[in-house]
Design an enzyme around this catalytic site. Structure first.
Site, PDB file in Angstrom:
ATOM      1  CG  ASN A 108      -2.127   0.927   1.019  1.00  0.00           C
ATOM      2  OD1 ASN A 108      -1.998   1.991   0.440  1.00  0.00           O
ATOM      3  ND2 ASN A 108      -3.288   0.534   1.511  1.00  0.00           N
ATOM      4  CG  ASP A 109       1.467   2.976   3.689  1.00  0.00           C
ATOM      5  OD1 ASP A 109       0.429   3.601   3.393  1.00  0.00           O
ATOM      6  OD2 ASP A 109       1.572   2.294   4.722  1.00  0.00           O
ATOM      7  CB  VAL A 110       6.087   0.515  -0.472  1.00  0.00           C
ATOM      8  CG1 VAL A 110       6.507   0.444   0.985  1.00  0.00           C
ATOM      9  CG2 VAL A 110       5.330  -0.735  -0.889  1.00  0.00           C
ATOM     10  CB  ALA A 160       1.460   5.106   6.735  1.00  0.00           C
TER      11      ALA A 160
END
Length: 464
Positions: A390-392, A431
């Protein structure tokens, strides 16, 4: 055993530890590095037991048996998704051991203490205690049961921590000057335990990879300080090795998130409330809608693909889908498709989490490419399959200055001709930030259990 022989063996052991750590830098040699390090540890323990300074072996033998049993049982029952928690516990236990060494040496030398020895004991107790309670808080945050993974913030928090640090410095100085006052040592232990809790509890779950690496460094520093207390050269060297490698790893993690270590420790980052409207469109500040696709739609796209990049994330670990990822990759490879894996340095919840999972599934090492090696290739790739990441892969890191992760290096997944995102739901990543990638016109959302989805994709491609 003569002292010069012991020191010579300790030197050989230190070299073996260095070689072992070096070999851990690549998946292809990591297993051999672990084996060499294990041999070095056995040599170190055996040599220490043979020095003639041990007065009672029974309790040591009992402790070795108990520790061995715990280690063997843990290796079987701890899931790969729980590796970060186990590492946090091991860091904490190492810190506690160093702290106890300091306390025991204080009382063993009581009446014969001098400022240098007392100062080393105070430092060992401080770093060891902070490592223990900090690691336990990190463990609980990762478990998200007794403590929330979100930052725990309260007024004057940093000022309280500064006051505790100043108090610890005063206590350590007073103890070095007047070591006869034993209760001061226990006050130092208690305040250090409290500082460990307060330092880690405001750090959010998104920063846990950095925190784990940093606490690993602390455990090494505590062991090195214990070496000075015991006048043991091996402890000093190996503790310094662990401390230095942990600091370098922490720096690597921070650069992977485009943040400083000070921002991690004092930024309280890790949770961002959802923007008004509750969806990723609102959070990203752009129009669009999430588009859900079927297995058949995905198979049609993969059938005509010539190159595929798979991006794994914590969702793959949580779903234990690494074997299904490998199975799909093998099917694609049999169709003549070039398959590679893009690994972000902070994917998952600890450094190297994705590499370990994929290595366990026997994914060829040469297919695992770091972000810097593969990022330019996304624009020449037919399909990018995002499995639980997701965040990466959040393009807001490059395009949205208002995003908390703006400036963080991310994988350029959105540049592929087609992006397939495998997710259970639209919940944000660790996050707590919504992902604008899900709204892109070239994104296909495949909702459901990752293992089941990957199995269906592989089976459908086999039937073609």
């Amino acid at each position: 055993m003569p002292g010069y022989v012991v020191d010579a063996i300790y030197l050989v052991t230190s070299v073996l530890f260095i070689v072992g750590i070096k070999m851990l830098s690549t998946p292809a040699s990591a297993m051999r590095g672990n084996f060499i390090s294990a041999i070095a540890m056995a040599l170190a323990v055996g040599t220490t037991l043979a020095t003639g300074e041990i007065v009672e072996y029974t309790s040591i033998a009992i402790a070795i048996v108990i520790g061995t049993v715990i280690g063997i049982v843990a290796s079987y029952i701890v899931k790969m998704t729980q590796m970060p928690q186990m590492v946090a516990v091991y860091n904490g236990v190492g810190g506690l051991a160093s702290c106890l060494v300091g306390v025991v040496e204080f009382y063993r030398n009581y009446g014969h203490l001098y400022p240098y020895l007392t100062a080393m004991i105070a430092l060992t107790v401080l770093v060891g205690a902070v490592t223990f309670t900090g690691s336990m808080v990190a463990f609980l945050k990762l478990e998200e049961k007794l403590i929330s993974g979100q930052p725990t913030l309260f007024p004057m928090q940093h000022w309280l921590n500064l006051a505790l640090i100043a108090g610890i410095a005063g206590l350590g100085t007073a103890l070095a000057v007047n070591p006869a006052y034993a209760p001061m040592l226990w006050i130092l232990v208690g305040v250090s335990f409290l500082l460990g809790v307060l330092v880690v509890i405001p750090i959010g779950g998104a920063d846990m990879p950095v925190v784990i690496a940093l606490l690993n460094s602390y455990s090494g520093i505590a062991a090195s300080l214990a070496g000075f207390v015991l006048s043991n050269n091996l402890l000093i060297i190996t503790g310094a090795l662990v401390g230095a490698s942990g600091i370098f790893l922490s720096d690597t993690m921070c650069r992977g998130m485009n943040r400083s270590i000070w921002n991690v420790l004092f930024g309280g980052f890790g949770y961002v409330p959802m923007a008004a409207g509750g969806g990723p469109a609102a959070a990203a500040g752009q129009a669009g809608a999430v588009k859900s696709y079927s297995i058949e739609d995905a198979v049609n796209v993969l059938s005509s693909a010539r190159s595929v990049i798979i991006v794994p994330g914590y969702g793959m670990a949580a779903g234990q889908a690494q074997h299904q990822v490998r199975d799909l990759a093998e099917v694609l490879d049999g169709m003549g498709v070039t398959v590679r894996y893009g690994i972000h340095p902070v994917a998952g919840r600890m450094p190297g989490h994705m590499n370990v999972l994929l290595a366990e599934a026997n994914v060829p090492y040469d297919q695992l490419l770091e972000m810097d090696q593969i990022n330019d290739d996304f624009k020449r790739t037919d399909v990018c399959i995002v499995v639980g990441a997701n965040d990466v892969v959040n393009p807001a890191a490059n395009t949205d200055p208002s995003s908390p992760i703006y400036g963080m290096p991310v994988l350029n997944a959105e540049q592929a001709k087609t992006v397939m995102v495998l997710k259970r739901s639209m919940n944000p990543g660790f996050a707590g930030i919504e992902n604008a990638l899900f709204l892109h016109d070239n994104t296909m959302m495949l909702f459901g259990d990752a293992r089941a989805t990957l199995t269906k994709l592989a089976n459908a491609l086999k039937r073609q």
